[in-house]
Design a protein around this motif. Structure first.
Motif, PDB file in Angstrom:
ATOM      1  N   GLY A 129       0.786  -1.228   0.000  1.00 41.09           N
ATOM      2  CA  GLY A 129       0.000   0.000   0.000  1.00 41.09           C
ATOM      3  C   GLY A 129       0.820   1.282   0.000  1.00 41.09           C
ATOM      4  N   ALA A 130       2.153   1.179  -0.025  1.00 42.08           N
ATOM      5  CA  ALA A 130       2.999   2.376   0.056  1.00 42.08           C
ATOM      6  C   ALA A 130       2.800   3.292  -1.159  1.00 42.08           C
ATOM      7  N   ARG A 131       2.690   2.709  -2.344  1.00 44.69           N
ATOM      8  CA  ARG A 131       2.512   3.540  -3.536  1.00 44.69           C
ATOM      9  C   ARG A 131       1.185   4.286  -3.480  1.00 44.69           C
ATOM     10  N   GLU A 132       0.124   3.608  -3.066  1.00 48.09           N
ATOM     11  CA  GLU A 132      -1.185   4.253  -2.982  1.00 48.09           C
ATOM     12  C   GLU A 132      -1.157   5.380  -1.946  1.00 48.09           C
ATOM     13  N   ARG A 133      -0.494   5.128  -0.840  1.00 45.80           N
ATOM     14  CA  ARG A 133      -0.388   6.148   0.208  1.00 45.80           C
ATOM     15  C   ARG A 133       0.387   7.366  -0.299  1.00 45.80           C
ATOM     16  N   SER A 134       1.466   7.099  -1.028  1.00 46.77           N
ATOM     17  CA  SER A 134       2.252   8.176  -1.609  1.00 46.77           C
ATOM     18  C   SER A 134       1.412   8.997  -2.590  1.00 46.77           C
ATOM     19  N   LYS A 135       0.676   8.328  -3.454  1.00 48.28           N
ATOM     20  CA  LYS A 135      -0.167   9.022  -4.421  1.00 48.28           C
ATOM     21  C   LYS A 135      -1.190   9.903  -3.725  1.00 48.28           C
ATOM     22  N   GLN A 136      -1.783   9.404  -2.638  1.00 47.44           N
ATOM     23  CA  GLN A 136      -2.761  10.199  -1.894  1.00 47.44           C
ATOM     24  C   GLN A 136      -2.121  11.469  -1.340  1.00 47.44           C
ATOM     25  N   GLU A 137      -0.892  11.362  -0.855  1.00 40.59           N
ATOM     26  CA  GLU A 137      -0.219  12.549  -0.318  1.00 40.59           C
ATOM     27  C   GLU A 137       0.028  13.583  -1.422  1.00 40.59           C
ATOM     28  N   PHE A 138       0.444  13.117  -2.592  1.00 38.56           N
ATOM     29  CA  PHE A 138       0.677  14.057  -3.693  1.00 38.56           C
ATOM     30  C   PHE A 138      -0.623  14.660  -4.198  1.00 38.56           C
ATOM     31  N   ASP A 139      -1.693  13.882  -4.195  1.00 39.86           N
ATOM     32  CA  ASP A 139      -3.004  14.423  -4.596  1.00 39.86           C
ATOM     33  C   ASP A 139      -3.441  15.535  -3.642  1.00 39.86           C
ATOM     34  N   LYS A 140      -3.129  15.381  -2.357  1.00 39.35           N
ATOM     35  CA  LYS A 140      -3.476  16.427  -1.377  1.00 39.35           C
ATOM     36  C   LYS A 140      -2.595  17.660  -1.542  1.00 39.35           C
ATOM     37  N   LEU A 141      -1.306  17.439  -1.787  1.00 38.96           N
ATOM     38  CA  LEU A 141      -0.373  18.561  -1.911  1.00 38.96           C
ATOM     39  C   LEU A 141      -0.596  19.372  -3.180  1.00 38.96           C
ATOM     40  N   LEU A 142      -0.894  18.693  -4.262  1.00 41.49           N
ATOM     41  CA  LEU A 142      -1.030  19.354  -5.559  1.00 41.49           C
ATOM     42  C   LEU A 142      -2.389  19.055  -6.182  1.00 41.49           C
ATOM     43  N   PRO A 143      -3.476  19.480  -5.536  1.00 52.88           N
ATOM     44  CA  PRO A 143      -4.804  19.140  -6.051  1.00 52.88           C
ATOM     45  C   PRO A 143      -5.089  19.724  -7.434  1.00 52.88           C
ATOM     46  N   GLN A 144      -4.395  20.810  -7.781  1.00 53.10           N
ATOM     47  CA  GLN A 144      -4.582  21.425  -9.095  1.00 53.10           C
ATOM     48  C   GLN A 144      -3.338  21.261  -9.970  1.00 53.10           C
TER      49      GLN A 144
END
Length: 159
Positions: free
Chosen positions: A37-52
């Motif tokens: 699940g590390a990749r999915e967790r990483s992707k979620q963090e980037f989605d939060k940081l750079l929503p646009q």
């Protein structure tokens, strides 16, 4: 001569795919996250940081561009926070491409960032570096970055 030039959308998408995987690997290597699940967790963090994406307010993504070679040699991403005193930048990602490492590009890129910071009225630059990234830590220390927080851990034998 190195300069920071705004990242274009194609390079942003390419880098995002790389950095999501790289960030997950770093967290697993540091013992912060399990591999599952590390990749999915990483992707979620980037989605939060750079929503646009590149248009996310307050975030600045640059190519590290060698004017002599006329080529990008890396990437630098920081967030600008004018609410802090002094106004501050936090480096979220800094990467020199493998073929260009150990040639002074990291140092030149960080000095270019200091110039950009002065232009923007930024008085302080912060970053996070994983403890196992000795080369990056050495570079930051050579340029005057100081430890502001320090987390330590030890694996318990027999568990």
């Amino acid at each position: 001569m190195v300069k920071l030039s705004p990242l274009n959308e194609a390079d942003f998408q390419k880098h995002l795919a790389f950095v999501i995987d790289d960030y997950a690997r770093d967290h697993v290597a540091a013992g912060n996250w399990p591999p599952e699940g590390a990749r999915e967790r990483s992707k979620q963090e980037f989605d939060k940081l750079l929503p646009q994406g590149l248009a996310t307010p307050g975030h600045y993504l640059f190519s590290v561009y060698d004017e002599t070679l006329r080529q990008n040699v890396g990437l630098l991403w920081f967030e600008y926070d004018e609410r802090r005193l002094p106004p501050s930048a936090f480096i979220y990602d800094f990467l020199i491409d493998e073929a260009y490492r150990r040639q002074g590009y990291g140092r030149l890129a960080l000095l270019a960032l200091e110039d950009k910071a002065r232009e923007m009225g930024i008085g302080k630059i912060g970053l996070h570096v994983f403890g196992h990234n000795y080369a990056a830590r050495a570079l930051y220390e050579q340029l005057g970055y100081e430890v502001t927080d320090l987390r330590m851990s030890k694996m318990v034998e027999g568990v």
